[in-house]
Design a protein around this motif. Structure first.
Motif, mmCIF file in Angstrom:
data_model
loop_
_atom_site.group_PDB
_atom_site.id
_atom_site.type_symbol
_atom_site.label_atom_id
_atom_site.label_comp_id
_atom_site.label_asym_id
_atom_site.label_seq_id
_atom_site.Cartn_x
_atom_site.Cartn_y
_atom_site.Cartn_z
ATOM 1 N N GLN A 1 -13.206 -72.359 -44.454
ATOM 2 C CA GLN A 1 -13.752 -72.039 -45.147
ATOM 3 C C GLN A 1 -13.769 -73.202 -46.481
ATOM 4 O O GLN A 1 -14.735 -73.574 -47.503
ATOM 5 C CB GLN A 1 -13.283 -70.795 -46.178
ATOM 6 C CG GLN A 1 -13.987 -70.135 -47.459
ATOM 7 C CD GLN A 1 -15.489 -70.280 -48.049
ATOM 8 O OE1 GLN A 1 -16.385 -69.864 -46.800
ATOM 9 N NE2 GLN A 1 -15.801 -69.682 -49.073
ATOM 10 N N TYR A 2 -12.724 -74.238 -46.434
ATOM 11 C CA TYR A 2 -12.202 -75.063 -47.088
ATOM 12 C C TYR A 2 -11.921 -76.324 -46.467
ATOM 13 O O TYR A 2 -11.086 -76.238 -45.322
ATOM 14 C CB TYR A 2 -10.634 -74.477 -47.637
ATOM 15 C CG TYR A 2 -10.709 -73.560 -48.418
ATOM 16 C CD1 TYR A 2 -10.826 -72.888 -49.975
ATOM 17 C CD2 TYR A 2 -10.436 -71.541 -47.730
ATOM 18 C CE1 TYR A 2 -11.198 -71.964 -50.796
ATOM 19 C CE2 TYR A 2 -10.904 -70.856 -48.830
ATOM 20 C CZ TYR A 2 -10.957 -70.963 -50.049
ATOM 21 O OH TYR A 2 -10.785 -69.785 -50.799
ATOM 22 N N TYR B 1 -9.411 -65.057 -51.751
ATOM 23 C CA TYR B 1 -10.131 -65.209 -49.987
ATOM 24 C C TYR B 1 -9.560 -64.551 -48.765
ATOM 25 O O TYR B 1 -10.190 -63.287 -47.902
ATOM 26 C CB TYR B 1 -10.529 -66.582 -49.819
ATOM 27 C CG TYR B 1 -11.566 -66.931 -48.177
ATOM 28 C CD1 TYR B 1 -12.674 -66.473 -48.597
ATOM 29 C CD2 TYR B 1 -10.914 -67.553 -47.366
ATOM 30 C CE1 TYR B 1 -13.961 -66.416 -46.964
ATOM 31 C CE2 TYR B 1 -11.764 -67.134 -45.867
ATOM 32 C CZ TYR B 1 -12.734 -66.821 -45.818
ATOM 33 O OH TYR B 1 -14.033 -67.323 -44.947
ATOM 34 N N GLN C 1 -9.037 -60.491 -48.151
ATOM 35 C CA GLN C 1 -9.921 -60.042 -47.293
ATOM 36 C C GLN C 1 -9.777 -59.376 -46.515
ATOM 37 O O GLN C 1 -10.087 -58.314 -45.671
ATOM 38 C CB GLN C 1 -10.827 -59.771 -47.578
ATOM 39 C CG GLN C 1 -11.364 -60.394 -49.214
ATOM 40 C CD GLN C 1 -12.909 -61.357 -49.251
ATOM 41 O OE1 GLN C 1 -13.713 -60.589 -48.624
ATOM 42 N NE2 GLN C 1 -12.544 -62.602 -49.452
#
Length: 295
Positions: A232-233, A270, A273
């Motif tokens: 995601q990064y 993030y 979760q």
């Protein structure tokens, strides 16, 4: 698989003798079309390599080192993937070669990343992986092997054990990261890459005290899942290493770090979760079938 090399003068002399004494078998030529050859920039074999079937002690004596797979489509796919994987990390390609053994095809069921800047990829593992899950499985394996190149270059991983597990699990993570990144394989849905992850866990092992232990199937599943989530990064290799082990300590030490991530605090919200999910993958509470349907 990762291999370190620190040659002495004697070992170097022995290697020269072995190379010059090898059989006069011609290597196949690279089959990249001209339009792709410039972008791939795959290092070409030297004169000795072109005429020698000698590989090294990690392959059978009848193995042959080649610059191509069985057809141009497969060869071009792997060369283009090598370029994309290296480019994602801002680096040039390592030397990619393929290993065939006409006398014992299954003996080439291996892929090895060498500290001398080479990746040797066996014919048997390539075609088995492709038959079981398509091109994406080989993209994942190649990204895993390139993960070892990053470890050589940047002196990673930052975690060490008496077995190879941290090195191998982090390489699984690097592979998951590559498959998700837009500049990589660009698969944003986990279900799209389930076949690749299923193959990774299928070659896990339970020899937990053996020096070459790669991690159990469940640990390998959780490693590639974590790498995918970190995709995601945009991270440097060093930042990936920090975050991978920050969140993966539950597998290595039995308890997840819950303190604040001081290096990349924006990732905490993030990742929070998914901490329970990662625990359940590692313990087997999330089955292999359920794993394939994660979002």
């Amino acid at each position: 698989m990762k291999k370190n090399f620190k040659f002495s003068l004697l070992a170097g002399a022995m290697a020269v003798f072995s190379l010059t004494a090898c059989n006069d078998d011609k290597m196949e030529e690279t089959v990249l079309p001209e339009s792709q050859a410039e972008s791939a920039k795959i290092e070409q074999p030297g004169d000795i390599e072109k005429i020698c079937s000698y590989v090294d002690q990690y392959w059978t004596s009848s193995s042959v080192l080649k610059t191509a797979l069985q057809n141009s489509t497969d060869t071009n796919f792997m060369n283009s993937q090598m370029t994309k994987i290296a480019s994602l990390w801002g680096r040039s390609n390592p030397t990619l070669r393929f290993v065939d053994d006409p006398s014992s095809f299954n003996s080439t069921y291996n892929a090895i990343s060498y500290s001398t800047g080479k990746i040797y990829y066996g014919y048997a593992i390539y075609y088995d992986a492709k038959s079981k899950g398509g091109d994406i499985v080989n993209a994942m394996i190649l990204a895993h092997e390139y993960g070892h190149q990053l470890q050589y270059i940047y002196n990673l991983p930052s975690v060490s054990e008496s077995t190879a597990r941290p090195n191998e699990l982090e390489a699984d993570g690097f592979a998951g990261y590559y498959l998700r990144r837009p500049a990589g394989y660009n698969k944003s849905s986990f279900t799209e890459i389930a076949a690749a992850y299923e193959f990774a866990q299928s070659i896990g092992d339970y020899q937990t005290t053996h020096p070459s232990h790669h991690g159990t199937p469940a640990q390998r599943r959780s490693a590639v899942r974590l790498g995918f989530l970190l995709g995601q990064y945009a991270l440097s290799a060093a930042d990936f290493d920090y975050n991978f082990f920050y969140y993966y300590q539950g597998v290595l030490n039995g308890t997840y770090k819950m303190a604040k991530n001081t290096r990349n605090p924006e990732i905490d919200a993030y990742m929070s979760q998914y901490i329970e999910e990662l625990k359940k993958i590692q313990t087997g509470e999330i089955s292999a079938e359920e794993f394939k349907h994660l979002k």
